[in-house]
Design an enzyme around this catalytic site. Structure first.
Site, PDB file in Angstrom:
ATOM      1  N   HIS A  43       0.178   7.577  -6.785  1.00 15.61           N
ATOM      2  CA  HIS A  43      -0.113   7.934  -5.386  1.00 15.61           C
ATOM      3  C   HIS A  43       0.926   8.965  -4.952  1.00 15.61           C
ATOM      4  CE1 HIS A  43      -1.572   6.334  -1.241  1.00 15.61           C
ATOM      5  NE2 HIS A  43      -1.076   7.551  -1.105  1.00 15.61           N
ATOM      6  N   GLU A  72      -4.427   8.387  -6.177  1.00 18.13           N
ATOM      7  CA  GLU A  72      -4.690   8.017  -4.792  1.00 18.13           C
ATOM      8  C   GLU A  72      -4.048   9.037  -3.855  1.00 18.13           C
ATOM      9  OE1 GLU A  72      -4.331   3.190  -5.233  1.00 18.13           O
ATOM     10  OE2 GLU A  72      -2.591   4.276  -4.522  1.00 18.13           O
ATOM     11  N   HIS A 200      -3.157  -3.657  -3.144  1.00 19.67           N
ATOM     12  CA  HIS A 200      -2.003  -3.630  -2.246  1.00 19.67           C
ATOM     13  C   HIS A 200      -1.378  -5.016  -2.159  1.00 19.67           C
ATOM     14  CE1 HIS A 200       0.506  -1.167   0.369  1.00 19.67           C
ATOM     15  NE2 HIS A 200       0.879  -2.351   0.814  1.00 19.67           N
ATOM     16  N   HIS A 224       3.869  -2.396  -6.784  1.00 21.13           N
ATOM     17  CA  HIS A 224       5.128  -2.895  -6.217  1.00 21.13           C
ATOM     18  C   HIS A 224       5.540  -4.238  -6.827  1.00 21.13           C
ATOM     19  CE1 HIS A 224       8.231  -3.247  -3.139  1.00 21.13           C
ATOM     20  NE2 HIS A 224       7.810  -4.488  -2.943  1.00 21.13           N
TER      21      HIS A 224
HETATM   22  C1  LIG Z   1      -3.522   2.920  -1.636  1.00 17.92           C
HETATM   23  C2  LIG Z   1      -2.628   1.837  -1.736  1.00 17.92           C
HETATM   24  O1  LIG Z   1      -2.976   0.733  -1.701  1.00 17.92           O
HETATM   25  C3  LIG Z   1      -1.254   1.819  -1.751  1.00 17.92           C
HETATM   26  O2  LIG Z   1      -1.028   0.493  -1.968  1.00 17.92           O
HETATM   27  C4  LIG Z   1      -0.236   2.533  -2.458  1.00 17.92           C
HETATM   28  O3  LIG Z   1      -0.656   3.341  -3.431  1.00 17.92           O
HETATM   29  C5  LIG Z   1       0.850   1.573  -2.877  1.00 17.92           C
HETATM   30  O4  LIG Z   1       1.823   2.139  -3.556  1.00 17.92           O
HETATM   31  P1  LIG Z   1       3.100   2.840  -2.906  1.00 17.92           P
HETATM   32  O5  LIG Z   1       3.440   2.202  -1.620  1.00 17.92           O
HETATM   33  O6  LIG Z   1       4.119   2.574  -3.943  1.00 17.92           O
HETATM   34  O7  LIG Z   1       2.713   4.247  -2.789  1.00 17.92           O
HETATM   35  N1  LIG Z   2      -4.039   0.825  -4.603  1.00 17.32           N
HETATM   36  C1  LIG Z   2      -3.000  -0.127  -4.585  1.00 17.32           C
HETATM   37  C2  LIG Z   2      -1.954   0.218  -5.541  1.00 17.32           C
HETATM   38  O1  LIG Z   2      -2.078   1.160  -6.277  1.00 17.32           O
HETATM   39  C3  LIG Z   2      -0.754  -0.607  -5.672  1.00 17.32           C
HETATM   40  O2  LIG Z   2      -0.319  -1.176  -4.503  1.00 17.32           O
HETATM   41  P1  LIG Z   2       1.001  -2.084  -4.582  1.00 17.32           P
HETATM   42  O3  LIG Z   2       0.783  -3.112  -5.659  1.00 17.32           O
HETATM   43  O4  LIG Z   2       2.138  -1.147  -4.955  1.00 17.32           O
HETATM   44  O5  LIG Z   2       1.130  -2.687  -3.220  1.00 17.32           O
END
Ligand SMILES: CC(=O)[C@@H](O)[C@H](O)COP(=O)(O)O
Ligand SMILES: NCC(=O)COP(=O)(O)O
Length: 247
Positions: A43, A72, A200, A224
């Site tokens: 992302h 993303e 997420h 994460h």
């Molecule tokens: C689109 C999405 O769900 C996000 O969760 C995002 O990509 C999470 O990753 P970061 O917060 O590390 O960009």
């Molecule tokens: N689209 C969600 C993603 O890529 C990861 O989200 P997160 O696990 O980092 O909260």
């Protein structure tokens, strides 16, 4: 089987905190692939705090023909400095999937999805171009979203349900309502002809119940928590290796 796409943003955050190349994003991707993941997610954002455009490019070369590549981002975020914009990156690397996310500037992380009834018309030309490039298009939406028929009509093939509220409710001890909202959203999206992704704050504790509740869940993208869990799993053997060196 639901495809696991590992989000490598957090590897980039750690690397960026020092400059230099470690931890190495390609090595991390390679490790995830060897462990059996079905995809890699990134992302990139205009402020370059996470994965950067050059990461997006080198990952494309590593991943092609091996696992799915999911990029993303907000397609309306203007190019800035080294960030050429989401569409420009998609034109360059032609990922398997582009997940459109309505992030606003300065957001710490994604925290809401598109309003499909309001946003589909302005998304239409972007979706058309991405489809022309050969990319599957997924839209990030909140549980409870409406307008799936409109999304299908503009060429969207998937939604990604924003699971932050589900994860938060799970952590607080009662995720029944939040999960029911995701289940209902997935069912309506599937009835409209869309496949369903989710992501997420999913983690090893909350993922099993989520997957069990959503028949046909196509993909989860997790970053994460997965990277945090990997640290816990890897810390003890790593410390032991240092102790060996220091004997
Ligand atoms: C689109 C999405 O769900 C996000 O969760 C995002 O990509 C999470 O990753 P970061 O917060 O590390 O960009
Ligand atoms: N689209 C969600 C993603 O890529 C990861 O989200 P997160 O696990 O980092 O909260």
């Amino acid at each position: 089987m639901t495809l696991l796409s590992v989000n490598l943003n957090k590897i980039a955050v750690l690397r960026n905190s020092r400059g230099g190349t470690e931890p190495d994003i390609l090595r991390a991707a390679q490790t995830c692939i060897e462990a059996g993941c079905g995809g890699i997610t990134v992302h990139p954002r205009p402020d370059l705090r996470h994965v950067r455009p050059d990461d997006v490019r080198v990952l494309a070369t590593l991943l092609r023909g091996r696992v799915e590549y999911n990029i993303e981002g907000n397609p309306f975020a203007a190019p800035r400095g080294a960030y050429p914009g989401l569409l420009a990156l998609a034109r360059e690397v032609r990922p398997t999937q582009v997940t459109l996310v309505p992030d606003s500037e300065g957001q710490i992380t994604s925290d809401h999805g598109f309003d499909l009834t309001a946003d589909c018309e302005r998304l239409r030309p972007l979706v058309a171009e991405l489809r022309e490039l050969g990319c599957r298009v997924s839209l990030f939406v909140d549980a409870g979203a409406q307008g799936f028929e409109q999304a299908v009509a503009i060429g969207v093939e998937r939604i990604e349900i924003y699971t932050g509220p589900y994860a938060e409710a799970f952590a607080e001890g009662d995720a029944r309502d939040a999960l029911a909202a995701c289940v209902d959203t997935a069912r309506r999206a599937q009835q409209a002809g869309l496949a369903v992704n989710a992501g997420h704050d999913l983690n090893q504790a909350n993922l099993g119940g989520f997957k069990a509740a959503i028949p046909g869940l196509a993909e989860v993208s997790i970053g994460h928590a997965l990277i945090g869990e990997a640290l816990y799993d890897g810390l003890a053997p790593t410390v032991r290796r240092y102790m060996q060196i220091l004997r």
